[in-house]
Design a protein around this motif. Structure first.
Motif, short mmCIF file in Angstrom:
data_model
loop_
_atom_site.label_atom_id
_atom_site.label_comp_id
_atom_site.label_asym_id
_atom_site.label_seq_id
_atom_site.Cartn_x
_atom_site.Cartn_y
_atom_site.Cartn_z
N ARG A 19 0.80 -1.27 0.07
CA ARG A 19 0.15 -0.41 -0.25
C ARG A 19 0.79 1.47 0.21
N LEU A 20 0.72 2.01 -0.82
CA LEU A 20 1.81 3.18 -1.35
C LEU A 20 0.89 4.19 -0.17
N SER A 21 1.34 4.96 -0.09
CA SER A 21 0.75 6.67 0.82
C SER A 21 1.44 8.05 -0.19
N CYS A 22 0.51 8.83 -0.27
CA CYS A 22 1.08 9.69 -1.04
C CYS A 22 0.17 11.56 0.42
N ALA A 23 1.45 11.89 1.10
CA ALA A 23 0.99 13.09 1.47
C ALA A 23 1.68 14.13 1.48
N ALA A 24 0.18 15.14 0.91
CA ALA A 24 0.35 16.25 0.36
C ALA A 24 0.17 17.61 1.43
N SER A 25 0.87 18.43 1.31
CA SER A 25 0.93 19.89 1.33
C SER A 25 1.39 21.10 0.74
N GLY A 26 1.08 22.11 1.57
CA GLY A 26 1.32 23.84 0.28
C GLY A 26 0.31 23.83 -0.61
N PHE A 27 -0.85 22.73 -0.87
CA PHE A 27 -2.03 23.18 -1.62
C PHE A 27 -3.70 22.50 -0.80
N THR A 28 -4.17 23.75 -1.90
CA THR A 28 -5.90 22.91 -1.46
C THR A 28 -6.05 21.63 -2.70
N PHE A 29 -5.55 20.68 -1.06
CA PHE A 29 -6.38 19.10 -1.69
C PHE A 29 -7.17 18.39 -2.05
N SER A 30 -8.05 19.37 -1.89
CA SER A 30 -9.80 18.49 -2.26
C SER A 30 -9.44 19.65 -3.47
N THR A 31 -9.30 20.14 -4.33
CA THR A 31 -9.72 20.60 -5.85
C THR A 31 -9.04 20.15 -6.61
N TYR A 32 -7.71 19.78 -6.24
CA TYR A 32 -6.85 18.30 -6.89
C TYR A 32 -7.54 17.10 -7.45
N ALA A 33 -7.29 17.01 -8.66
CA ALA A 33 -7.06 15.41 -9.15
C ALA A 33 -5.72 14.83 -9.02
N MET A 34 -5.64 13.30 -7.91
CA MET A 34 -4.72 12.71 -8.39
C MET A 34 -4.37 11.73 -8.80
N ARG A 100 -4.74 20.51 -11.17
CA ARG A 100 -5.59 21.15 -11.40
C ARG A 100 -5.75 21.93 -12.35
N VAL A 101 -6.57 21.38 -13.41
CA VAL A 101 -6.51 22.87 -14.85
C VAL A 101 -7.91 22.96 -15.04
N ARG A 103 -9.63 26.99 -16.98
CA ARG A 103 -9.75 27.32 -18.93
C ARG A 103 -7.99 28.33 -18.72
N TYR A 104 -7.88 28.67 -17.96
CA TYR A 104 -6.93 30.00 -17.86
C TYR A 104 -5.47 29.48 -17.19
N TYR A 105 -5.56 28.33 -16.52
CA TYR A 105 -4.58 27.53 -15.70
C TYR A 105 -3.93 26.30 -15.68
N GLY A 106 -3.01 26.16 -15.11
CA GLY A 106 -2.83 24.97 -14.91
C GLY A 106 -1.59 24.54 -14.13
N PHE A 107 -2.22 23.55 -12.40
CA PHE A 107 -0.95 22.98 -11.61
C PHE A 107 -0.74 21.89 -11.84
N ASN A 108 1.04 21.93 -11.86
CA ASN A 108 1.33 20.30 -11.93
C ASN A 108 2.38 20.15 -10.80
N TYR A 109 1.94 19.15 -9.58
CA TYR A 109 3.00 19.06 -8.49
C TYR A 109 3.17 16.43 -8.82
N TRP A 110 4.70 16.69 -8.63
CA TRP A 110 4.96 15.68 -8.30
C TRP A 110 5.60 15.63 -7.47
N GLY A 111 5.69 14.73 -6.85
CA GLY A 111 6.86 13.50 -5.49
C GLY A 111 7.72 13.61 -6.43
N ASN A 112 8.58 12.60 -4.91
CA ASN A 112 10.44 12.57 -5.73
C ASN A 112 10.39 10.47 -5.70
N GLY A 113 8.71 10.16 -5.44
CA GLY A 113 9.21 9.03 -5.77
C GLY A 113 9.30 7.55 -4.76
N THR A 114 8.62 6.55 -4.85
CA THR A 114 9.09 6.08 -4.31
C THR A 114 9.07 4.20 -4.59
#
Length: 120
Positions: A19-34, A100-101, A103-114
């Motif tokens: 079971r992999l987990s990913c802990a997010a911080s620094g943005f409004t998590f509930s508004t992003y597709a993961m 999160r994409v 009409r006029y913006y796009g945000f795309n964040y990555w972890g470092n991987g496991t």
């Protein structure tokens, strides 16, 4: 600052589970597709599974359908990947992605991987 921190990787025998987990911080998590992506040695990064911001909809690569399950907990700002019936071809570095994409913006964040290694 945005952070995505994956955990839960390791060595597992064929047929086993992780079971992999990913802990997010620094943005409004509930508004992003993961999503979870993976990259095997010598191969391109590929999409494994996606879950919408509300968790209502999920999508899987054909290669993992029926074996992997993506889920999220918006109260804990976390996304998970339950991996069952693991096979050697699942060996890869698994990355957490937030997108999160609009009409006029796009945000795309990555972890470092496991790293997940499936081997006897």
């Amino acid at each position: 600052q945005v952070q995505l921190v994956e955990s839960g990787g390791g060595l597992v025998q064929p047929g086993g589970s992780l079971r992999l987990s990913c802990a997010a911080s620094g943005f409004t998590f509930s508004t992003y597709a993961m999503s979870w992506y993976r990259q095997a040695p010598g191969k391109e990064r590929e999409l494994v599974a996606t879950i919408t911001n509300t968790g209502v909809s999920t999508n899987y690569a054909d290669s993992v359908k029926g074996r992997f399950t993506i889920s999220r907990d918006n109260d804990k700002n976390s996304v998970y990947l339950q991996m069952n019936s693991l096979q050697p071809e699942d060996t890869a570095v698994y990355y957490c992605n937030a997108k999160r994409v609009g009409r006029y913006y796009g945000f795309n964040y990555w972890g470092n991987g496991t790293l997940v290694t499936v081997s006897s």
